[in-house]
Design a protein around this motif. Structure first.
Motif, mmCIF file in Angstrom:
data_model
loop_
_atom_site.group_PDB
_atom_site.id
_atom_site.type_symbol
_atom_site.label_atom_id
_atom_site.label_comp_id
_atom_site.label_asym_id
_atom_site.label_seq_id
_atom_site.Cartn_x
_atom_site.Cartn_y
_atom_site.Cartn_z
ATOM 1 N N UNK A 166 0.867 -1.179 0.000
ATOM 2 C CA UNK A 166 0.000 0.000 0.000
ATOM 3 C C UNK A 166 0.901 1.225 0.000
ATOM 4 N N UNK A 167 0.752 2.035 -1.019
ATOM 5 C CA UNK A 167 1.621 3.206 -1.162
ATOM 6 C C UNK A 167 1.042 4.360 -0.370
ATOM 7 N N UNK A 168 1.636 4.620 0.795
ATOM 8 C CA UNK A 168 1.214 5.718 1.656
ATOM 9 C C UNK A 168 2.474 6.397 2.167
ATOM 10 N N UNK A 169 3.126 7.207 1.346
ATOM 11 C CA UNK A 169 4.473 7.690 1.664
ATOM 12 C C UNK A 169 4.563 8.563 2.907
ATOM 13 N N UNK A 170 3.445 9.132 3.350
ATOM 14 C CA UNK A 170 3.456 9.940 4.569
ATOM 15 C C UNK A 170 2.611 9.328 5.681
ATOM 16 N N UNK A 171 1.846 8.287 5.350
ATOM 17 C CA UNK A 171 0.844 7.689 6.224
ATOM 18 C C UNK A 171 -0.332 8.629 6.465
ATOM 19 N N UNK A 172 -0.107 9.919 6.367
ATOM 20 C CA UNK A 172 -1.200 10.879 6.481
ATOM 21 C C UNK A 172 -1.631 11.339 5.084
ATOM 22 N N UNK A 173 -2.766 11.991 5.026
ATOM 23 C CA UNK A 173 -3.358 12.422 3.762
ATOM 24 C C UNK A 173 -2.436 13.384 3.028
ATOM 25 N N UNK A 174 -2.249 13.145 1.730
ATOM 26 C CA UNK A 174 -1.355 14.008 0.950
ATOM 27 C C UNK A 174 -1.779 14.042 -0.510
ATOM 28 N N UNK A 175 -1.595 15.183 -1.128
ATOM 29 C CA UNK A 175 -1.722 15.313 -2.576
ATOM 30 C C UNK A 175 -0.314 15.539 -3.117
ATOM 31 N N UNK A 176 0.091 14.680 -4.041
ATOM 32 C CA UNK A 176 1.472 14.657 -4.523
ATOM 33 C C UNK A 176 1.486 14.962 -6.012
ATOM 34 N N UNK A 177 2.387 15.849 -6.406
ATOM 35 C CA UNK A 177 2.446 16.288 -7.792
ATOM 36 C C UNK A 177 3.856 16.043 -8.341
ATOM 37 N N UNK A 178 4.163 14.790 -8.633
ATOM 38 C CA UNK A 178 5.459 14.501 -9.239
ATOM 39 C C UNK A 178 5.389 13.198 -10.016
ATOM 40 N N UNK A 179 6.320 13.040 -10.953
ATOM 41 C CA UNK A 179 6.336 11.835 -11.779
ATOM 42 C C UNK A 179 7.194 10.755 -11.146
ATOM 43 N N UNK A 180 7.336 9.627 -11.842
ATOM 44 C CA UNK A 180 8.059 8.485 -11.281
ATOM 45 C C UNK A 180 9.550 8.752 -11.122
ATOM 46 N N UNK A 181 10.062 9.794 -11.765
ATOM 47 C CA UNK A 181 11.474 10.143 -11.627
ATOM 48 C C UNK A 181 11.707 11.200 -10.559
ATOM 49 N N UNK A 182 10.652 11.523 -9.805
ATOM 50 C CA UNK A 182 10.794 12.477 -8.719
ATOM 51 C C UNK A 182 10.757 13.920 -9.154
ATOM 52 N N UNK A 183 10.360 14.185 -10.400
ATOM 53 C CA UNK A 183 10.276 15.556 -10.894
ATOM 54 C C UNK A 183 8.941 16.144 -10.463
ATOM 55 N N UNK A 184 8.998 17.230 -9.701
ATOM 56 C CA UNK A 184 7.808 17.817 -9.111
ATOM 57 C C UNK A 184 7.244 18.936 -9.972
ATOM 58 N N UNK A 185 5.914 19.005 -10.000
ATOM 59 C CA UNK A 185 5.241 20.106 -10.691
ATOM 60 C C UNK A 185 4.523 21.020 -9.716
ATOM 61 N N UNK A 186 4.706 20.777 -8.405
ATOM 62 C CA UNK A 186 4.064 21.612 -7.402
ATOM 63 C C UNK A 186 4.334 21.087 -6.014
ATOM 64 N N UNK A 187 4.056 21.892 -5.027
ATOM 65 C CA UNK A 187 4.302 21.511 -3.638
ATOM 66 C C UNK A 187 3.334 20.415 -3.194
ATOM 67 N N UNK A 188 3.850 19.459 -2.448
ATOM 68 C CA UNK A 188 3.001 18.453 -1.837
ATOM 69 C C UNK A 188 2.087 19.132 -0.820
ATOM 70 N N UNK A 189 0.847 18.746 -0.793
ATOM 71 C CA UNK A 189 -0.113 19.254 0.186
ATOM 72 C C UNK A 189 -0.318 18.166 1.238
ATOM 73 N N UNK A 190 0.284 18.363 2.396
ATOM 74 C CA UNK A 190 0.359 17.308 3.408
ATOM 75 C C UNK A 190 -0.453 17.679 4.646
ATOM 76 N N UNK A 191 -1.440 16.849 4.960
ATOM 77 C CA UNK A 191 -2.283 17.038 6.136
ATOM 78 C C UNK A 191 -1.703 16.201 7.283
ATOM 79 N N UNK A 192 -1.130 16.857 8.257
ATOM 80 C CA UNK A 192 -0.385 16.167 9.304
ATOM 81 C C UNK A 192 -1.282 15.460 10.312
ATOM 82 N N UNK A 193 -2.548 15.839 10.375
ATOM 83 C CA UNK A 193 -3.446 15.282 11.384
ATOM 84 C C UNK A 193 -4.579 14.445 10.795
#
Length: 399
Positions: A166-193
């Protein structure tokens, strides 16, 4: 519970067992592969202090410390290769991708005070039969994968066993904007709680969980609490509050452990500590590389300050979770402490061989992306499976 000193010098039925693939850890793919198949850089690493070699003591049957030791040569070589296992993901398939050296395949982890047996698929399956883990090469079916293959599930019908990623890289809710090579198109939106529902919605059906921590927290991200932005990491914006990584990492782990220790469901949970990368003379996007071909000896290497920070957070949150579990639901938490043994394997990363034959059609001096974070398969992290098996076989409810 004793553990080695974290003060490194500055310089990671039919109930289905589910393993949480947290961050960039490929531990469970390595486990799946085991189930499905029978020149030096100019920058020297920091030397380790004597205290660095102190380690976690598990309450195993013989009270042996399986995480303190050294890598020793093993001329038997790997127990699977790309020829016998067809599901190795391309970025970790170093043999197929043309890595010319093979020394990194001929080492095994040797604890100082005991021996850890090699992962034995038949013994593992036999012991786990009737529970929620098992294995049979001849009778394995991939029953699910998502479009990106980040979430996968395999079934072993003869043993009523399912293993999932199960791919949950933060364990918390997140919106991730990058490709498989790690190239980002925007800041990750990470909900810590807010926990990631991709794993919490399945939690009641899980018997075993492995949570592994967290280089993803080093990425460019905007942090949220109570659904409101509170700041960010690596924003480089004077109008936005810069929040340190240790706060975000601690908050996410705290949210996760709170859920685990308050749930009525009580699977066996392993928490795997951070594993250092081995970039030298740079990082992922700044020309860093890893061209070492031999393990370090104990005492030769320390870990970087960021890894020390993450490890400190992990151990503190784990200890608090263990105490909370005793007072609340009694869930069993076990520390899979791979930091030290992984720090000794700079030779185990794909490097440029994350790509298929990276120098084909290119100049010998061409600049090619190095991957000194993830691991070759087969490779050093196969030893983690040996350790997991040893730990599982000493869990009281399996005796």
């Amino acid at each position: 519970m004793k553990r080695f000193n974290a003060n490194f010098p500055n310089s990671s039925f039919s109930v289905s067992p589910m393993f949480l693939k947290f961050g960039c850890c490929f531990l469970l793919l390595g486990l799946a592969y085991r189930l499905f198949s029978t020149s030096i850089a100019p920058l020297s690493p920091p030397a380790a202090s004597d205290d660095e070699q102190k380690h976690v003591s598990l309450n195993l049957a013989e009270s042996s410390d399986i995480f303190l030791g050294r890598w020793v040569q093993d001329f038997n070589g790997p127990r699977y290769t790309n020829a016998t296992c067809s599901i190795i993901e391309s970025p970790q398939n170093c043999i197929k991708n043309g890595r010319p050296d093979s020394n990194y395949l001929y080492w095994r982890w040797q604890p100082n005070d005991c021996d850890v047996p090699n992962f034995d698929a038949k013994k593992f399956l036999s012991r786990m039969k009737g529970k929620s883990m098992a294995l049979l090469v001849e009778d394995v079916i991939e029953v699910y994968h998502d479009e990106s293959y980040k979430n996968r599930r395999w079934s072993f019908p003869s043993y009523n066993f399912t293993v999932s990623l199960v791919w949950a890289p933060f364990l918390t809710k997140a919106r991730i904007f990058e490709d498989d090579n790690g190239v980002s198109s925007g800041a990750i939106q990470l909900h810590l709680d807010q926990l990631d529902s991709i794993w919490t919605e399945q939690y009641q059906n899980l018997d075993y969980i492995i949570i592994a921590g967290g280089k993803w927290f080093l990425k460019f991200a905007i942090y949220y609490e109570n659904s409101e932005p509170i700041g960010c990491h690596r924003c480089h914006n004077s109008e936005t509050t810069e929040i340190p990584v240790n706060y975000a990492y601690r908050k996410s782990l705290n949210s996760t452990f709170k859920f685990l220790t308050e749930s009525k469901h009580k699977p066996l949970i392993f928490f795997r500590t951070t594993t250092p990368d081995h970039f030298e003379n740079g990082e992922w996007n700044s020309g860093g590389y890893c061209n070492r071909t031999l393990p370090f000896n104990p005492g030769e290497v320390g870990i970087q300050q960021v890894d020390r920070m993450m490890r400190d957070v992990e151990l503190q949150e784990f200890d608090m979770a263990v105490s909370a579990a005793r007072q609340k639901n009694g869930v069993e938490l076990r520390l899979l402490d791979t930091t030290w043994l992984s720090s000794l394997r700079p030779d185990g990363h794909p490097g440029v061989y994350r790509q298929f034959h990276p120098y084909d059609g290119k100049d010998a001096n061409a600049k090619i992306q190095n991957d000194c974070l993830h691991w070759c398969l087969p490779g050093p992290i196969d030893a983690w499976n040996d350790l997991i098996m040893e730990m599982l076989f000493h869990v009281s409810d399996l005796d």
